[in-house]
Design an enzyme around this catalytic site. Sequence first.
Site, mmCIF file in Angstrom:
data_model
loop_
_atom_site.group_PDB
_atom_site.id
_atom_site.type_symbol
_atom_site.label_atom_id
_atom_site.label_comp_id
_atom_site.label_asym_id
_atom_site.label_seq_id
_atom_site.Cartn_x
_atom_site.Cartn_y
_atom_site.Cartn_z
ATOM 1 N N PHE A 122 38.536 46.587 39.456
ATOM 2 C CA PHE A 122 39.627 45.728 38.989
ATOM 3 C C PHE A 122 39.237 45.289 37.579
ATOM 4 C CE2 PHE A 122 41.859 41.610 38.943
ATOM 5 C CZ PHE A 122 42.996 41.833 39.700
ATOM 6 N N LEU A 124 40.073 43.552 34.556
ATOM 7 C CA LEU A 124 40.923 42.562 33.887
ATOM 8 C C LEU A 124 40.128 41.815 32.812
ATOM 9 C CD1 LEU A 124 43.684 40.958 33.961
ATOM 10 C CD2 LEU A 124 42.562 39.394 35.554
ATOM 11 N N GLU A 126 37.520 40.505 29.974
ATOM 12 C CA GLU A 126 36.981 41.096 28.741
ATOM 13 C C GLU A 126 35.937 40.152 28.163
ATOM 14 O OE1 GLU A 126 40.085 42.279 26.062
ATOM 15 O OE2 GLU A 126 41.057 43.526 27.593
ATOM 16 N N GLY A 130 37.847 35.766 29.788
ATOM 17 C CA GLY A 130 37.550 35.721 31.221
ATOM 18 C C GLY A 130 38.587 34.848 31.898
ATOM 19 N N TRP A 155 32.065 42.526 33.022
ATOM 20 C CA TRP A 155 31.757 42.025 34.383
ATOM 21 C C TRP A 155 32.573 42.750 35.452
ATOM 22 C CZ3 TRP A 155 33.688 38.178 30.809
ATOM 23 C CH2 TRP A 155 32.686 37.677 29.983
ATOM 24 N N ILE A 156 32.625 44.060 35.329
ATOM 25 C CA ILE A 156 33.459 44.832 36.247
ATOM 26 C C ILE A 156 32.672 45.185 37.512
ATOM 27 C CG2 ILE A 156 34.853 46.914 36.529
ATOM 28 C CD1 ILE A 156 35.918 44.707 34.499
ATOM 29 N N GLU A 351 36.746 35.793 40.221
ATOM 30 C CA GLU A 351 38.142 35.657 40.697
ATOM 31 C C GLU A 351 38.719 34.279 40.344
ATOM 32 O OE1 GLU A 351 39.611 37.962 43.462
ATOM 33 O OE2 GLU A 351 37.914 39.347 43.516
ATOM 34 N N THR A 353 37.228 30.722 37.989
ATOM 35 C CA THR A 353 36.228 29.660 38.186
ATOM 36 C C THR A 353 36.843 28.486 38.954
ATOM 37 O OG1 THR A 353 36.923 28.585 36.146
ATOM 38 C CG2 THR A 353 35.163 30.240 35.945
ATOM 39 N N GLU A 355 37.120 25.622 37.855
ATOM 40 C CA GLU A 355 37.996 24.910 36.905
ATOM 41 C C GLU A 355 39.389 25.563 36.892
ATOM 42 O OE1 GLU A 355 34.894 25.918 36.328
ATOM 43 O OE2 GLU A 355 33.870 23.991 36.093
HETATM 44 N N1 CAA Z 1 51.944 34.880 40.860
HETATM 45 C C1 CAA Z 1 52.942 35.460 40.141
HETATM 46 N N2 CAA Z 1 53.161 35.187 38.832
HETATM 47 C C2 CAA Z 1 52.360 34.292 38.241
HETATM 48 C C3 CAA Z 1 51.307 33.647 38.942
HETATM 49 C C4 CAA Z 1 51.131 33.963 40.303
HETATM 50 N N3 CAA Z 1 50.160 33.398 41.035
HETATM 51 N N4 CAA Z 1 50.670 32.809 38.097
HETATM 52 C C5 CAA Z 1 51.301 32.916 36.915
HETATM 53 N N5 CAA Z 1 52.311 33.823 37.014
HETATM 54 C C6 CAA Z 1 53.254 34.202 35.958
HETATM 55 C C7 CAA Z 1 53.982 32.963 35.486
HETATM 56 O O1 CAA Z 1 55.146 32.735 36.258
HETATM 57 C C8 CAA Z 1 54.342 33.304 34.066
HETATM 58 O O2 CAA Z 1 55.496 34.120 34.035
HETATM 59 P P1 CAA Z 1 56.631 33.910 32.899
HETATM 60 O O3 CAA Z 1 55.942 34.218 31.604
HETATM 61 O O4 CAA Z 1 57.688 34.888 33.268
HETATM 62 O O5 CAA Z 1 57.042 32.478 33.012
HETATM 63 C C9 CAA Z 1 53.162 34.182 33.619
HETATM 64 O O6 CAA Z 1 52.556 34.686 34.821
HETATM 65 C C10 CAA Z 1 52.148 33.417 32.819
HETATM 66 O O7 CAA Z 1 51.685 32.338 33.622
HETATM 67 P P2 CAA Z 1 50.896 31.106 33.007
HETATM 68 O O8 CAA Z 1 51.667 30.567 31.844
HETATM 69 O O9 CAA Z 1 50.549 30.195 34.119
HETATM 70 O O10 CAA Z 1 49.586 31.821 32.451
HETATM 71 P P3 CAA Z 1 48.331 31.208 31.725
HETATM 72 O O11 CAA Z 1 47.981 32.076 30.589
HETATM 73 O O12 CAA Z 1 48.525 29.750 31.478
HETATM 74 O O13 CAA Z 1 47.130 31.460 32.772
HETATM 75 C C11 CAA Z 1 45.668 31.179 34.587
HETATM 76 C C12 CAA Z 1 47.112 31.136 34.038
HETATM 77 C C13 CAA Z 1 45.849 30.663 35.998
HETATM 78 C C14 CAA Z 1 44.692 30.307 33.837
HETATM 79 C C15 CAA Z 1 45.177 32.673 34.580
HETATM 80 O O14 CAA Z 1 44.867 33.106 33.278
HETATM 81 C C16 CAA Z 1 43.988 32.887 35.486
HETATM 82 O O15 CAA Z 1 44.164 33.002 36.698
HETATM 83 N N6 CAA Z 1 42.768 32.982 34.913
HETATM 84 C C17 CAA Z 1 41.593 33.348 35.677
HETATM 85 C C18 CAA Z 1 41.384 34.840 35.629
HETATM 86 C C19 CAA Z 1 40.571 35.323 36.781
HETATM 87 O O16 CAA Z 1 40.673 34.804 37.904
HETATM 88 N N7 CAA Z 1 39.797 36.364 36.557
HETATM 89 C C20 CAA Z 1 39.044 36.965 37.596
HETATM 90 C C21 CAA Z 1 38.684 38.356 37.191
HETATM 91 S S1 CAA Z 1 38.699 39.523 38.502
HETATM 92 C C22 CAA Z 1 37.252 39.304 39.330
HETATM 93 O O17 CAA Z 1 36.532 38.375 39.138
HETATM 94 C C23 CAA Z 1 36.990 40.339 40.364
HETATM 95 C C24 CAA Z 1 35.555 40.467 40.681
HETATM 96 O O18 CAA Z 1 34.860 41.131 40.009
HETATM 97 C C25 CAA Z 1 34.980 39.859 41.887
#
Ligand code: CAA
Length: 371
Positions: A122, A124, A126, A130, A155-156, A351, A353, A355
């Site tokens: 997955f 996502l 960079e 993050g 961190w993939i 997935e 933090t 925060e």
């Molecule tokens: N479901 C569907 N749509 C969603 C959503 C959700 N849960 N959350 C947001 N959206 C949509 C919003 O409706 C919005 O749509 P519109 O532009 O049409 O209105 C759009 O997405 C943007 O939403 P936000 O304005 O809320 O976005 P944001 O830039 O403010 O960020 C955030 C929101 C929650 C901070 C997000 O950036 C986030 O979750 N960050 C953390 C990233 C993360 O968890 N990374 C983990 C990496 S993967 C990993 O770790 C796997 C591993 O290796 C174990």
Amino acid sequence: MDFRLQPHQQDTVTRAQGLAESLRAQALVRDDEATFPLDSLKDLADAGLMGVNVRPEYGGLGAGVVAYSLAVSTIAAADPAVAVTMAVNNMVNEVIQQFGTDDQRQHLIPAITSGEFSCGSFCLSEPGSGSDAAGMRTRATRTDDGWSITGAKAWITSGAYAGIFLVWASTGPPEDRAISLFAVPADTPGITVGNAEEKMGQHASNTVALSFDDVKIPADSIVGEPGMGFPIAMMALDGGRIGIASQSLGIADAARSIAEDLGLTDGLHELDAALEAARSITWRAAWLKEQGDRPFSREASVAKLMASEVAGQWAAELYRRLPASSDSAFEDHRRFAAKLLRDVRVTRIYEGTSEIQRIVIARDLIRRASP
Ligand code: CAA
């Protein structure tokens, strides 16, 4: 509400339990040597655990999200590093199942559920984005017959062993937040896999940087509609957070079990209550997701926040209470407790933090309060 396990859920737990003992027996060696568990992953695939919530026509168990949560917890109690690899594989499969074309589903999901591909990744995060997932700089531009991707991911999980990468890339001006998702075979020319990160815990899971240099892929590699990648990522992470909450529960269960074996649970009633509360919200989030038509974003974030925090407390409290002993049987407990303490920290980071979970929960509160 009926909390008894349904037969298909019990069957999934039994499958996970069938592998847990041997996973636990090898966990310390695997961790010491940072060995990626290829054989164990094949066993998990053979048991159907790489696609617990994936339809049987694609090689999954079709057992639902509650069963998935229970299975991840069971595997995590034996080895959290194997559990995260399993969780990410399930997440990748579910993204393709939900948003992919028939062709993508038929070709990619069975490869992961069967173990032909040990993993899917997955992609996502960079180096510069993050938590702010939308701030990515990887770009995909159109070519005559498809797309070209250039950029860097960080961190993939399982990146060095994956057969397929799900890659998010910007496909429009940054201010438009036009992000799209692509399924990219790992052997596509132009992809470079970096060295494995030296982590404090979960050594047997693989975590790497990836770089993409003019990686050319056909037009039918796009997953979902162009520009819909960000909401797809957010929806996938909602489900992924149930996976990490479940992994955290497994870590807490393992710590509690050692504390019980050694008679070290005096005064741990608050922590015990917090663990059961975290378990309830995790199961509720899983149940909501399983219904298919109910929002579960907030519950998934509450579950991940609470379960990862309480698992950290259980691991720390267990380690703090371990007595000095030269008994060799005790040594295994001591080393596994130390591993749990190291392994648990990242559950508050990946997935999203803690925060970020607080932001998701707070935004939901504000939305509910708005007229
Ligand atoms: N479901 C569907 N749509 C969603 C959503 C959700 N849960 N959350 C947001 N959206 C949509 C919003 O409706 C919005 O749509 P519109 O532009 O049409 O209105 C759009 O997405 C943007 O939403 P936000 O304005 O809320 O976005 P944001 O830039 O403010 O960020 C955030 C929101 C929650 C901070 C997000 O950036 C986030 O979750 N960050 C953390 C990233 C993360 O968890 N990374 C983990 C990496 S993967 C990993 O770790 C796997 C591993 O290796 C174990």
